[in-house]
Design a protein around this motif. Sequence first.
Motif, PDB file in Angstrom:
ATOM      1  N   ASP A  35      -0.379  -4.589  -0.696  1.00 17.00           N
ATOM      2  CA  ASP A  35      -1.377  -5.349   0.041  1.00 17.00           C
ATOM      3  C   ASP A  35      -1.942  -4.450   1.146  1.00 17.00           C
ATOM      4  OD1 ASP A  35       0.629  -5.253   1.939  1.00 17.00           O
ATOM      5  OD2 ASP A  35       1.227  -7.329   1.690  1.00 17.00           O
ATOM      6  N   PHE A  36      -2.931  -4.951   1.884  1.00 13.69           N
ATOM      7  CA  PHE A  36      -3.610  -4.057   2.830  1.00 13.69           C
ATOM      8  C   PHE A  36      -2.668  -3.550   3.912  1.00 13.69           C
ATOM      9  CE2 PHE A  36      -6.042  -3.109   6.663  1.00 13.69           C
ATOM     10  CZ  PHE A  36      -6.936  -2.177   6.162  1.00 13.69           C
ATOM     11  N   GLY A  37      -1.812  -4.446   4.442  1.00 14.28           N
ATOM     12  CA  GLY A  37      -0.899  -4.021   5.493  1.00 14.28           C
ATOM     13  C   GLY A  37       0.066  -2.957   5.008  1.00 14.28           C
ATOM     14  N   SER A  38       0.636  -3.141   3.830  1.00 15.66           N
ATOM     15  CA  SER A  38       1.561  -2.159   3.288  1.00 15.66           C
ATOM     16  C   SER A  38       0.840  -0.865   2.925  1.00 15.66           C
ATOM     17  CB  SER A  38       2.273  -2.727   2.064  1.00 15.66           C
ATOM     18  OG  SER A  38       3.037  -3.877   2.411  1.00 15.66           O
ATOM     19  N   SER A  39      -0.387  -0.976   2.411  1.00 15.77           N
ATOM     20  CA  SER A  39      -1.159   0.215   2.073  1.00 15.77           C
ATOM     21  C   SER A  39      -1.519   1.001   3.324  1.00 15.77           C
ATOM     22  CB  SER A  39      -2.431  -0.178   1.320  1.00 15.77           C
ATOM     23  OG  SER A  39      -2.111  -0.838   0.111  1.00 15.77           O
ATOM     24  N   PHE A  40      -1.840   0.293   4.404  1.00 13.63           N
ATOM     25  CA  PHE A  40      -2.117   0.964   5.678  1.00 13.63           C
ATOM     26  C   PHE A  40      -0.868   1.688   6.178  1.00 13.63           C
ATOM     27  CE2 PHE A  40      -2.400   0.998  10.327  1.00 13.63           C
ATOM     28  CZ  PHE A  40      -3.644   1.588  10.513  1.00 13.63           C
ATOM     29  N   SER A  73       1.514  -3.177   9.363  1.00 12.56           N
ATOM     30  CA  SER A  73       0.396  -2.508  10.036  1.00 12.56           C
ATOM     31  C   SER A  73       0.745  -2.207  11.484  1.00 12.56           C
ATOM     32  CB  SER A  73      -0.862  -3.376   9.966  1.00 12.56           C
ATOM     33  OG  SER A  73      -1.267  -3.570   8.627  1.00 12.56           O
ATOM     34  N   LEU A  74       1.405  -3.145  12.139  1.00 16.32           N
ATOM     35  CA  LEU A  74       1.846  -2.901  13.514  1.00 16.32           C
ATOM     36  C   LEU A  74       2.872  -1.781  13.564  1.00 16.32           C
ATOM     37  CD1 LEU A  74       2.186  -6.581  14.832  1.00 16.32           C
ATOM     38  CD2 LEU A  74       0.372  -4.931  15.335  1.00 16.32           C
ATOM     39  N   ALA A  75       3.740  -1.715  12.556  1.00 16.45           N
ATOM     40  CA  ALA A  75       4.711  -0.621  12.504  1.00 16.45           C
ATOM     41  C   ALA A  75       4.006   0.719  12.343  1.00 16.45           C
ATOM     42  CB  ALA A  75       5.688  -0.851  11.348  1.00 16.45           C
ATOM     43  N   HIS A  90      10.626 -13.338   5.310  1.00 16.79           N
ATOM     44  CA  HIS A  90       9.196 -13.638   5.313  1.00 16.79           C
ATOM     45  C   HIS A  90       8.582 -12.967   6.538  1.00 16.79           C
ATOM     46  CE1 HIS A  90       9.620 -16.560   2.055  1.00 16.79           C
ATOM     47  NE2 HIS A  90      10.695 -17.019   2.687  1.00 16.79           N
ATOM     48  N   TYR A  91       7.834 -11.897   6.300  1.00 14.50           N
ATOM     49  CA  TYR A  91       7.202 -11.140   7.379  1.00 14.50           C
ATOM     50  C   TYR A  91       5.781 -11.649   7.605  1.00 14.50           C
ATOM     51  CZ  TYR A  91      10.986  -7.890   6.156  1.00 14.50           C
ATOM     52  OH  TYR A  91      12.203  -7.334   5.873  1.00 14.50           O
ATOM     53  N   ILE A  92       5.317 -11.485   8.834  1.00 19.63           N
ATOM     54  CA  ILE A  92       3.914 -11.794   9.102  1.00 19.63           C
ATOM     55  C   ILE A  92       3.039 -10.748   8.419  1.00 19.63           C
ATOM     56  CG2 ILE A  92       4.424 -12.946  11.274  1.00 19.63           C
ATOM     57  CD1 ILE A  92       3.578 -10.438  12.746  1.00 19.63           C
ATOM     58  N   ALA A  93       1.785 -11.091   8.157  1.00 20.09           N
ATOM     59  CA  ALA A  93       0.918 -10.243   7.346  1.00 20.09           C
ATOM     60  C   ALA A  93       0.682  -8.878   7.978  1.00 20.09           C
ATOM     61  CB  ALA A  93      -0.423 -10.945   7.098  1.00 20.09           C
ATOM     62  N   VAL A  94       0.657  -8.827   9.315  1.00 19.80           N
ATOM     63  CA  VAL A  94       0.315  -7.566   9.992  1.00 19.80           C
ATOM     64  C   VAL A  94       1.559  -6.808  10.439  1.00 19.80           C
ATOM     65  CG1 VAL A  94      -1.927  -8.431  10.750  1.00 19.80           C
ATOM     66  CG2 VAL A  94       0.100  -8.772  12.209  1.00 19.80           C
TER      67      VAL A  94
END
Length: 292
Positions: free
Chosen positions: A94-99, A234-236, A227-231
């Motif tokens: 997903d976008f967060g993991s890809s980022f 990305s924050l990491a 269950h992680y939040i979507a961002v």
Amino acid sequence: MPRAGVCSCWGGQVLPLLLAYICYLLLGATIFQLLEKQAEAQSRDQFQLEKLRFLENYTCLDQQALEQFVQVILEAWVKGVNPKGNSTNPSNWDFGSSFFFAGTVVTTIGYGNLAPSTEAGQVFCVFYALMGIPLNVLFLNHLGTGLRAHLTTLDRWEDHPRHSQLLQVLGLALFLILGTLVILIFPPMFFSHVEGWSFREGFYFAFITLSTIGFGDYVVGTDPSKHYIAVYRSLAAIWILLGLAWLAVVLSLGSLLLHRCSRLWQLIRGLDLKDGAAPDSEPRSQKIPISA
């Protein structure tokens, strides 16, 4: 003679450094072997024992079928699919993991738990890294140089009053302390709380990440039971970039702070000796150089 100069440089500087480097590697290899080899043997024996117990409980399976199933699990893990849980596990792309993955590429961390599996993704990753790694190095170098340039007054601080010199040193020390808390103390506490790690594991993850070693034994946002939040990832990734930038500044300012502290200590000692002089002695003006 140029050849004699090269030989002198090799024998006087490069060769001792090379020997020290090799000795350091040999020392590390010896210690790691002593610490880890027995634990690895125990884990291997335990795994083999568990496979035998599994075959005893499920007699419909034979050794070959079990090995094939284990191979399927390993292939799934290599492709970034966590064998725990079910098909509803969150996507690794997903976008967060890809980022997050893009950040680990340009910073050369490369955890190793996730990699592109398609031919197009692998080709793109090569060219993306070729452009992104130099860009990342350039950004971190310019950031450290830029912040260092704002503190050029420290290079001429012998013209400042003593209290101003002390405040500058305290300001630098406060910057380093707050940066350590924000980058190396609070994030491991947060990751430990979210991931269910101990603080030691969280700090280990933070250090291995920011040092760009990236073993991949601890990675945030990969537990399918949580269950992680979507961002979250990305924050990491943003924390990784900020942490690397802070380290670039620390490497630029750390030696300067130590140098100024030593000079300030010499100044304070000089003042104490002057105050402790005999009353009838004639005072003399003395200027202790502070700058390098």
